[in-house]
Structures are given as C-alpha cells and as structure tokens.
Design a protein around this motif. Structure first.
Motif, PDB file in Angstrom:
ATOM      1  N   LEU A  83      30.296  12.519  34.410  1.00 48.62           N
ATOM      2  CA  LEU A  83      29.702  13.827  34.109  1.00 48.62           C
ATOM      3  C   LEU A  83      29.378  13.945  32.617  1.00 48.62           C
ATOM      4  O   LEU A  83      28.349  14.517  32.250  1.00 48.62           O
ATOM      5  CB  LEU A  83      30.630  14.960  34.552  1.00 48.62           C
ATOM      6  CG  LEU A  83      30.721  15.181  36.058  1.00 48.62           C
ATOM      7  CD1 LEU A  83      31.812  16.198  36.381  1.00 48.62           C
ATOM      8  CD2 LEU A  83      29.371  15.614  36.630  1.00 48.62           C
ATOM      9  N   GLN A  84      30.233  13.403  31.761  1.00 49.65           N
ATOM     10  CA  GLN A  84      29.964  13.395  30.315  1.00 49.65           C
ATOM     11  C   GLN A  84      28.684  12.616  30.005  1.00 49.65           C
ATOM     12  O   GLN A  84      27.984  12.929  29.049  1.00 49.65           O
ATOM     13  CB  GLN A  84      31.144  12.803  29.548  1.00 49.65           C
ATOM     14  CG  GLN A  84      32.370  13.680  29.513  1.00 49.65           C
ATOM     15  CD  GLN A  84      32.137  14.959  28.731  1.00 49.65           C
ATOM     16  OE1 GLN A  84      32.023  16.014  29.331  1.00 49.65           O
ATOM     17  NE2 GLN A  84      32.071  14.876  27.437  1.00 49.65           N
ATOM     18  N   ALA A  85      28.393  11.606  30.818  1.00 54.96           N
ATOM     19  CA  ALA A  85      27.170  10.809  30.644  1.00 54.96           C
ATOM     20  C   ALA A  85      25.973  11.488  31.313  1.00 54.96           C
ATOM     21  O   ALA A  85      24.891  10.919  31.364  1.00 54.96           O
ATOM     22  CB  ALA A  85      27.367   9.408  31.219  1.00 54.96           C
ATOM     23  N   GLU A  86      26.200  12.704  31.824  1.00 52.58           N
ATOM     24  CA  GLU A  86      25.163  13.529  32.444  1.00 52.58           C
ATOM     25  C   GLU A  86      24.544  12.882  33.684  1.00 52.58           C
ATOM     26  O   GLU A  86      23.348  13.003  33.936  1.00 52.58           O
ATOM     27  CB  GLU A  86      24.098  13.935  31.423  1.00 52.58           C
ATOM     28  CG  GLU A  86      24.678  14.739  30.281  1.00 52.58           C
ATOM     29  CD  GLU A  86      23.638  15.200  29.275  1.00 52.58           C
ATOM     30  OE1 GLU A  86      22.444  14.859  29.413  1.00 52.58           O
ATOM     31  OE2 GLU A  86      24.044  15.901  28.343  1.00 52.58           O
ATOM     32  N   LEU A  87      25.384  12.206  34.454  1.00 58.45           N
ATOM     33  CA  LEU A  87      24.930  11.621  35.715  1.00 58.45           C
ATOM     34  C   LEU A  87      25.190  12.617  36.844  1.00 58.45           C
ATOM     35  O   LEU A  87      26.272  13.202  36.921  1.00 58.45           O
ATOM     36  CB  LEU A  87      25.665  10.315  35.998  1.00 58.45           C
ATOM     37  CG  LEU A  87      25.339   9.182  35.033  1.00 58.45           C
ATOM     38  CD1 LEU A  87      26.266   8.009  35.257  1.00 58.45           C
ATOM     39  CD2 LEU A  87      23.902   8.751  35.190  1.00 58.45           C
ATOM     40  N   PRO A  88      24.210  12.820  37.716  1.00 60.16           N
ATOM     41  CA  PRO A  88      24.416  13.744  38.838  1.00 60.16           C
ATOM     42  C   PRO A  88      25.317  13.112  39.903  1.00 60.16           C
ATOM     43  O   PRO A  88      25.073  11.995  40.353  1.00 60.16           O
ATOM     44  CB  PRO A  88      23.001  13.988  39.368  1.00 60.16           C
ATOM     45  CG  PRO A  88      22.214  12.810  38.925  1.00 60.16           C
ATOM     46  CD  PRO A  88      22.852  12.290  37.660  1.00 60.16           C
ATOM     47  N   LEU A  89      26.349  13.836  40.272  1.00 63.34           N
ATOM     48  CA  LEU A  89      27.271  13.382  41.298  1.00 63.34           C
ATOM     49  C   LEU A  89      27.007  14.140  42.590  1.00 63.34           C
ATOM     50  O   LEU A  89      26.640  15.309  42.561  1.00 63.34           O
ATOM     51  CB  LEU A  89      28.721  13.636  40.880  1.00 63.34           C
ATOM     52  CG  LEU A  89      29.176  13.099  39.527  1.00 63.34           C
ATOM     53  CD1 LEU A  89      30.658  13.395  39.321  1.00 63.34           C
ATOM     54  CD2 LEU A  89      28.894  11.629  39.376  1.00 63.34           C
ATOM     55  N   VAL A  90      27.215  13.475  43.706  1.00 65.70           N
ATOM     56  CA  VAL A  90      27.142  14.121  45.019  1.00 65.70           C
ATOM     57  C   VAL A  90      28.584  14.250  45.498  1.00 65.70           C
ATOM     58  O   VAL A  90      29.265  13.240  45.696  1.00 65.70           O
ATOM     59  CB  VAL A  90      26.295  13.294  46.012  1.00 65.70           C
ATOM     60  CG1 VAL A  90      26.359  13.894  47.402  1.00 65.70           C
ATOM     61  CG2 VAL A  90      24.868  13.185  45.522  1.00 65.70           C
ATOM     62  N   GLU A  91      29.044  15.498  45.654  1.00 67.41           N
ATOM     63  CA  GLU A  91      30.445  15.732  45.988  1.00 67.41           C
ATOM     64  C   GLU A  91      30.612  16.568  47.257  1.00 67.41           C
ATOM     65  O   GLU A  91      31.656  17.135  47.480  1.00 67.41           O
ATOM     66  CB  GLU A  91      31.135  16.433  44.818  1.00 67.41           C
ATOM     67  CG  GLU A  91      31.068  15.622  43.544  1.00 67.41           C
ATOM     68  CD  GLU A  91      31.775  16.282  42.384  1.00 67.41           C
ATOM     69  OE1 GLU A  91      32.967  15.989  42.194  1.00 67.41           O
ATOM     70  OE2 GLU A  91      31.127  17.080  41.679  1.00 67.41           O
ATOM     71  N   ASN A  92      29.591  16.630  48.084  1.00 70.05           N
ATOM     72  CA  ASN A  92      29.636  17.503  49.253  1.00 70.05           C
ATOM     73  C   ASN A  92      29.877  16.757  50.564  1.00 70.05           C
ATOM     74  O   ASN A  92      29.580  17.265  51.627  1.00 70.05           O
ATOM     75  CB  ASN A  92      28.339  18.316  49.349  1.00 70.05           C
ATOM     76  CG  ASN A  92      27.117  17.443  49.539  1.00 70.05           C
ATOM     77  OD1 ASN A  92      27.196  16.223  49.475  1.00 70.05           O
ATOM     78  ND2 ASN A  92      25.974  18.068  49.753  1.00 70.05           N
TER      79      ASN A  92
END
Length: 125
Positions: A83-92
């Motif tokens: 997240l610090q590297a501004e990468l979008p995560l899919v957490e759903n």
C-alpha cells in the motif's frame, strides 16, 4: 514415481520491463534474486521454489483467473509495504481460515498472498 514439489513457475513480462519487475519482486516482496548465466529470465527464490520471469517480445496479459499464490508470514506487514508503494490490492475475496489479498505485478500477473488466520473469532466452524 511420485511428484515431490514444484521446482519453479514461469511468468511472462513485456520485454524491456526488467527494472520494475526486479524492483517489485526483490524490493517490495523481499525475494532473493538468483543470477544464472543462462538466458534473460529474472529468477527469484521463494522458500525452496523459484519464480522465473521471462521477457516476452509479443507479451499478452494472462487471463484474470490465473494467479500465483504465496503463503506468507506477517501478511499485514506485506500489505502495508504494498500500500505504501501505492499498489491497488483486491481484498474482497474471503477464504475461511485465511487472511488474504491479491495484487498484480508490473506485468499484470495476478498474485495472491495468504496467511492462516489464527484468530478463532474469524474462522467459521
């Protein structure tokens, strides 16, 4: 005959994208790079397995359903770093008994990161 383990997995990336691929797997994920004299592939070690990333001239993204899954220790720390590297995560996408999320590497390869959830309140019977 019996199969003992997976030796390596091979993923494509667009030729010329070595720098962001190396940064992602080495710096962000913390995987050691293995330098071999053979070929142009970038090779990283995850436990006893290897991930080979191969530059491809006519690269096309792999289907969204295809992915490589890593079981990790301290998933929250990895999540924070990505997240610090501004990468979008899919957490759903819940998986009973596990904490997990997905992220795409710079070539668009989907990666899953999971860790057993030791909080008994979160695990369904």
């Amino acid at each position: 005959m019996s199969i003992q383990s997976i030796n390596h997995v091979q993923l494509p990336f667009p030729a010329g994208a070595e720098a962001p691929i190396r940064r992602f797997y080495s710096s962000l994920l913390g995987l050691p790079e293995v330098r071999l004299n053979a070929g142009k592939a970038l090779r990283f070690v995850a436990g006893t397995q290897r991930i080979d990333l191969v530059p491809t001239e006519h690269w096309q993204p792999v289907p969204a359903v295809s992915h490589l899954a890593f079981e990790v220790q301290d998933l929250p720390a990895l999540r924070h770093r990505l997240l610090q590297a501004e990468l979008p995560l899919v957490e759903n996408r819940a998986l009973p008994g596990y904490l997990r999320f997905y992220v795409k590497d710079p070539a668009g390869n989907q990666l899953e990161f999971l860790e057993p959830d030791n909080d008994p309140q979160e695990i369904s019977p």
